[in-house]
Scaffold this active site. Structure first.
Site, mmCIF file in Angstrom:
data_model
loop_
_atom_site.group_PDB
_atom_site.id
_atom_site.type_symbol
_atom_site.label_atom_id
_atom_site.label_comp_id
_atom_site.label_asym_id
_atom_site.label_seq_id
_atom_site.Cartn_x
_atom_site.Cartn_y
_atom_site.Cartn_z
ATOM 1 N N LYS A 62 15.022 119.538 58.793
ATOM 2 C CA LYS A 62 14.644 119.528 60.214
ATOM 3 C C LYS A 62 13.436 118.623 60.415
ATOM 4 O O LYS A 62 12.500 118.629 59.593
ATOM 5 C CB LYS A 62 14.332 120.963 60.655
ATOM 6 C CG LYS A 62 14.116 121.134 62.157
ATOM 7 C CD LYS A 62 13.969 122.619 62.505
ATOM 8 C CE LYS A 62 13.731 122.834 63.989
ATOM 9 N NZ LYS A 62 13.623 124.271 64.341
ATOM 10 N N SER A 96 15.616 130.083 66.165
ATOM 11 C CA SER A 96 15.966 128.663 66.052
ATOM 12 C C SER A 96 16.813 128.291 64.849
ATOM 13 O O SER A 96 17.304 127.162 64.772
ATOM 14 C CB SER A 96 14.696 127.804 66.045
ATOM 15 O OG SER A 96 14.171 127.718 67.344
ATOM 16 N N SER A 131 16.429 125.807 68.145
ATOM 17 C CA SER A 131 16.048 124.416 68.087
ATOM 18 C C SER A 131 16.573 123.666 66.870
ATOM 19 O O SER A 131 16.587 122.438 66.857
ATOM 20 C CB SER A 131 14.532 124.301 68.128
ATOM 21 O OG SER A 131 13.954 124.858 66.959
#
Lengths: 92, 485
Positions: B78, B177, B153
């Site tokens: 990420k 997330s 996210s």
């Protein structure tokens, strides 16, 4: 939430908003705060010293010295000159 | 060989038995990314050259017989995890050109494993969102339906895994997330207990909630990855000194007699009928294996969205004050004074949702409002934790839906209207507020073929049991991979 409050929060947040952005934020922040306001229904007290069980103080380590990053690497992502960050003149 | 359906542990066996090379694996995923990622936009930065170099190095280690669990395994990271020398943008204009001078602790750990990094996966700007549509650089699409969001996210990480653009991925979970995008993209995502994994070098959103975790094709793989990431780190004062057991040790053990709590608040009318039916079907399967289903209640979750957003935004407003355009980050060309440059830089660098959360955080912390908002939210946090503890006095795990709906359209109200967006996090944020470990794994598909996820929540530091419980379900469930266009 009115324009004055948004301007006050913008100042705290170090942000600028155009008039149009102030309008949009006033509407959206009002809706968000209306959602948040239901928390006022609940009768609850919070004492940060007695009630915060998120940090376990006995687990905190003693201070230790470690080598820092090289100055050139610290500066690599900022506007820099002569091993310093460049900022506008602060003192007249 | 279809590498996109291989589990991490299957890749390990194939690599160790020399049935496939690390280079072949890396090239296979790079080829998939090149062919399709323009459509799905999972990655902000791809690191093909580095991946092939790392694969070559990994192969030498494999050949020498010194491979460990993740040696040669191609993964996505990420883009809020600092990677030394590699662009780390947080999907924000603010960090468009930021190249970290150091690695996050988890990157040091993954590099020590000689894993292979395929690239930096997209996310909502500064991890603030549930759709990955606030990413400035890559608005990721759901591999099951390109009109739908991948969740967020960690939407780039989840979509990349579902689409076959990596073998596993690293995400971060502040309010769901990892678990929500895992549910929307039909993969497994695990958020460990708060403190299990170091947050050092992961760009902070809300420090008392943020936790790094893994996304993989099943819970066994999540356990394998988290075995390597967990443990105390002197760089992170909130990382735990609790011993780290092998998270996969309970896999295969009987769940007979286990008590599975089902809090009624997670099965009300807000949850879609199809999701409720799928999770209840999974519960019945557990019952047929000898587990006992226990109806219970967590009354204070009625206020959990408020408590979570007030605390998270308060922490975000403080954490994001470091972005001034001076030391790093976007520097505006406008403004004459120090103060003006900072304000212009922040106004140009941050997107709308990030600005809103900073405003809300400063509102909750400001004089005259602190007790009514932040103080109450912190009080509620303790109450919600206590209610979870009460359940765990008699039950082993909690079973809930991961989301109230399946993936929604990219222009839905849950993307464009913040109040809708926040309310959509109802099933995931309680776990963060209580700091518990949880895993989301697919348990069905809706009538349009979109994945449904269920969450198994555990006692603090009992990751072993949630992996055991999720795994026993996964063994009876057939995952349907997306058909890419």
């Amino acid at each position: 939430m009115d324009h004055e409050m948004i301007k006050y929060l913008a100042e705290l947040s170090k942000l600028y908003f155009t008039d149009e952005e102030l309008d949009d934020n006033a509407i959206q922040m009002t809706n968000i705060v209306n959602l948040m306001d239901s928390i006022k229904e609940i009768d609850i007290e919070y004492n940060p010293l007695a009630d915060n069980h998120n940090v376990y103080l006995p687990d905190l380590r003693e201070d230790q010295n470690f080598p820092s990053l090289e100055t050139s690497r610290v500066l690599q992502n900022g506007m820099n000159s002569n091993n310093c960050f460049v900022v506008p003149k602060v003192v007249e | 060989m279809d590498i996109t359906t291989l589990k991490v542990r299957e890749m390990r066996s194939l690599l160790d038995e020399k049935k496939i090379s690390a280079k072949e694996l890396a090239e296979g995923f790079v080829s998939n990314i090149k062919a399709k990622d323009d459509t799905y936009k999972c990655y902000i930065t791809t690191t093909e050259e580095l991946a092939l170099e790392q694969a070559e190095k990994a192969q030498k280690i494999i050949d020498s017989g010194n491979a460990t669990a993740l040696t040669g395994i191609p993964m996505a990271i990420k883009d809020n995890v600092c990677t030394e020398g590699i662009l780390t943008t947080c999907a924000s204009k603010m960090l468009e050109n930021f190249i970290p001078p150091y690695n996050a602790t988890i990157m040091e750990k993954l590099n020590a494993e000689n894993f292979v990094m395929l690239g930096k996966a997209s996310l909502d700007e500064f991890a603030m969102g549930s759709s990955t549509q606030s990413s400035v650089f890559a608005k990721t699409k759901n591999p099951y339906n390109i009109e739908k969001v991948p969740g967020g996210s960690s939407g780039g990480s989840a979509a990349a895994l579902a689409a076959g653009f990596c073998a596993a991925a690293i995400g971060s979970d502040t309010g769901g997330s990892i678990r929500q995008p895992a549910a929307f993209c039909g993969v497994t995502g695990m958020k460990p207990t708060y403190g299990r994994v170091s947050r050092y070098g992961v760009v902070a959103f809300a420090s008392s909630f943020d936790q790094v975790g893994a996304l993989a094709l099943d819970s066994h793989d999540c356990g394998i990855i988290l075995n390597k990431l967990s443990g105390y780190d002197l760089h992170d004062g909130t990382s735990s000194k609790n011993p780290v057991p092998n998270f996969t040790d309970k896999i295969g053990k009987d769940i007979k007699g286990m008590k599975i709590a089902m809090p009624k608040e997670f099965y009300d009318d807000g949850v879609s009928k199809e999701i409720k039916a799928s999770v209840l079907q999974a519960a019945e399967l557990y019952k047929s294996m000898g587990a006992e289903l226990v109806e219970c209640s967590i009354p204070s979750v009625k206020y959990v969205i408020q408590a979570y957003y007030l605390i998270a935004c308060a922490e975000a407003s403080s954490n994001l004050s470091r972005f001034d355009g001076i030391r790093y980050g976007h520097r505006s060309t406008l403004g004459e004074t120090y103060e003006e440059i900072i304000k212009h830089s922040r106004s140009e660098g941050f997107g709308d949702e990030v600005k809103r959360r900073i405003l809300l955080g400063n509102y909750a912390l400001s004089s005259g409002y602190y007790d009514a908002y932040y103080g109450k939210a912190m009080g509620l946090r303790q109450l919600i934790k206590q209610e979870y503890n009460n359940i765990f006095e008699t039950c082993d795990v909690i079973l809930t839906p991961t989301t109230e709906t399946t993936a929604y359209n990219c222009d839905a109200k849950a993307v464009t209207d913040p109040v809708h967006m926040y309310q959509g996090d109802m099933c995931t944020v309680p776990v963060n507020v209580a700091g518990l470990p949880a895993i989301s794994t697919p348990c069905g598909y809706d009538s349009t073929g979109l994945p449904i996820g269920m969450s198994v929540v555990g006692k603090p530091f009992d990751e072993q049991t949630i992996i055991q419980v999720a795994d026993v379900f996964e063994k009876s469930f057939t995952r349907i991979a997306p058909k890419l266009i």
